[in-house]
Design a protein around this motif. Structure first.
Motif, PDB file in Angstrom:
ATOM      1  N   ARG A 213       0.756  -1.395   0.136  1.00 21.94           N
ATOM      2  CA  ARG A 213       0.046   0.154  -0.041  1.00 21.94           C
ATOM      3  C   ARG A 213       1.010   1.392  -0.056  1.00 21.94           C
ATOM      4  N   SER A 214       2.265   1.059  -0.090  1.00 20.86           N
ATOM      5  CA  SER A 214       3.110   2.358   0.269  1.00 20.86           C
ATOM      6  C   SER A 214       3.736   2.528  -1.024  1.00 20.86           C
ATOM      7  N   TRP A 228      11.344   5.488   3.206  1.00 18.95           N
ATOM      8  CA  TRP A 228      10.308   6.235   2.861  1.00 18.95           C
ATOM      9  C   TRP A 228       9.903   7.216   4.123  1.00 18.95           C
ATOM     10  N   ASP A 230       6.358   8.975   6.633  1.00 22.33           N
ATOM     11  CA  ASP A 230       5.160   9.011   6.772  1.00 22.33           C
ATOM     12  C   ASP A 230       4.978   9.822   8.164  1.00 22.33           C
ATOM     13  N   GLU A 247       7.931  -6.418   1.001  1.00 14.39           N
ATOM     14  CA  GLU A 247       6.548  -5.807   1.059  1.00 14.39           C
ATOM     15  C   GLU A 247       5.709  -6.254   2.281  1.00 14.39           C
ATOM     16  N   VAL A 250       6.755  -3.932   4.775  1.00 15.13           N
ATOM     17  CA  VAL A 250       6.429  -2.437   4.842  1.00 15.13           C
ATOM     18  C   VAL A 250       5.066  -2.234   4.977  1.00 15.13           C
ATOM     19  N   ASP A 251       4.209  -3.118   4.656  1.00 14.55           N
ATOM     20  CA  ASP A 251       2.921  -2.936   4.842  1.00 14.55           C
ATOM     21  C   ASP A 251       2.492  -3.221   6.466  1.00 14.55           C
ATOM     22  N   GLY A 255       2.560   3.650   6.602  1.00 12.49           N
ATOM     23  CA  GLY A 255       2.958   3.720   5.081  1.00 12.49           C
ATOM     24  C   GLY A 255       3.074   5.101   4.496  1.00 12.49           C
ATOM     25  N   GLN A 258      -0.404   6.610   0.994  1.00 14.91           N
ATOM     26  CA  GLN A 258      -1.197   5.716   0.498  1.00 14.91           C
ATOM     27  C   GLN A 258      -2.387   5.887  -0.106  1.00 14.91           C
TER      28      GLN A 258
END
Length: 280
Positions: A213-214, A228, A230, A247, A250-251, A255, A258
């Motif tokens: 989602r990111s 990343w 957030d 992945e 990360v989820d 995130g 999104q």
């Protein structure tokens, strides 16, 4: 001198008297417990300094200002026919509701990046992962302290990606970075968190990708590096896991960028507009 206790925040903010400040400084030289409490308070203050109340977009303010200058329209025959109070009240209520929902949808779509821009030392993180760094290990973060940090918005999960268990945690770069290590006994994942916004102009070798989602930045190397930001925090992962498990990890973390549905955008927009009205 007894432990600082409730005076930790006052010490960090410089609100103690001169004599109390001197006593506290002397005490901290010999008390690891209070020194760690002060370090944690400073980290929390750094985190909270990145959280700001977003202001209304200039375009929205301009459109609201222009409403007063729009001349009234001449009434048609159907308007005069429908002069009853219930009819007019219904029209006003529906129109106002649609206008508020529309404005909230627009406002809720803006994602502000909070905090000073930072560029994590990716190469050093890789050296740490591979055991090639000569840097002194940071101060250990206890499990209880990680629970406290999690309550204040730092992601210190016990488990990531299903079966990666947290094996250690420490403060790195003084008190600026939380460094966490996870493992399933075969593969490893190192997670670094610091306050700020990601400096995307200093991402040599990275490319933007969508992981779950990111929206993140990825450097496909051995080990793999993912970064990343957030909500005022920059996250960096260094790992030898396959992409599908990265992945998943990360989820499970906060995130970036999104995609939100209409309902969530409207809800966020209403919250922002309420904050503006409350601050007016």
């Amino acid at each position: 001198m007894p432990h600082l206790g409730a005076d930790v925040a006052a010490y960090v903010d410089g609100q103690l008297s001169d004599s109390a400040m001197r006593d506290a400084v002397t005490h901290l030289q010999t008390c690891d417990e209070c020194e760690k409490a002060v370090r944690q308070q400073r980290l929390l203050k750094s985190r909270m300094s990145t959280v700001t109340t977003p202001g209304p977009p200039p375009a929205l303010l301009a459109s609201l200002t222009e409403l007063a200058s729009v001349p009234p329209q001449r009434e048609g025959w159907w308007t005069r026919l429908a002069r009853s109070a219930p009819f007019r009240a219904g029209v006003v209520l529906v129109s106002a509701s649609l206008a508020v929902i529309g404005a909230a949808y627009v406002v809720g779509g803006g994602a502000e990046r909070m905090g000073d821009e930072v560029a994590p030392p990716y190469n050093r993180y890789v050296e740490d992962f591979e055991g090639r760094s000569s840097a002194r290990p940071g101060d250990v973060i206890t499990a209880a302290a990680m629970d406290d940090l999690s309550e204040y918005g730092w992601a210190c999960h016990d488990v990531l990606a299903g079966d990666l268990r947290r094996v250690s945690g420490a403060f790195a770069d003084g008190t600026e970075v939380i460094a966490l290590s996870y493992s399933d006994g075969v593969s490893r994942l190192n997670l670094f968190e610091q306050a700020g916004a990601l400096d995307t102009d200093r991402l040599d070798g990275f490319r933007p990708e969508q992981l779950g989602r990111s929206q993140v930045w990825v450097r496909h190397s051995e080990p793999m590096v993912v970064t990343w930001d957030d909500d005022g925090t920059v996250f960096t992962i260094v790992t030898d896991l396959p992409v599908d498990r990265v992945e998943r990890a990360v989820d499970e973390l906060p995130g970036g960028s999104q995609e939100r549905g209409m309902g969530e955008r409207v809800s966020d927009g209403l919250d922002r507009m309420s904050a503006w009205i409350g601050a007016a």
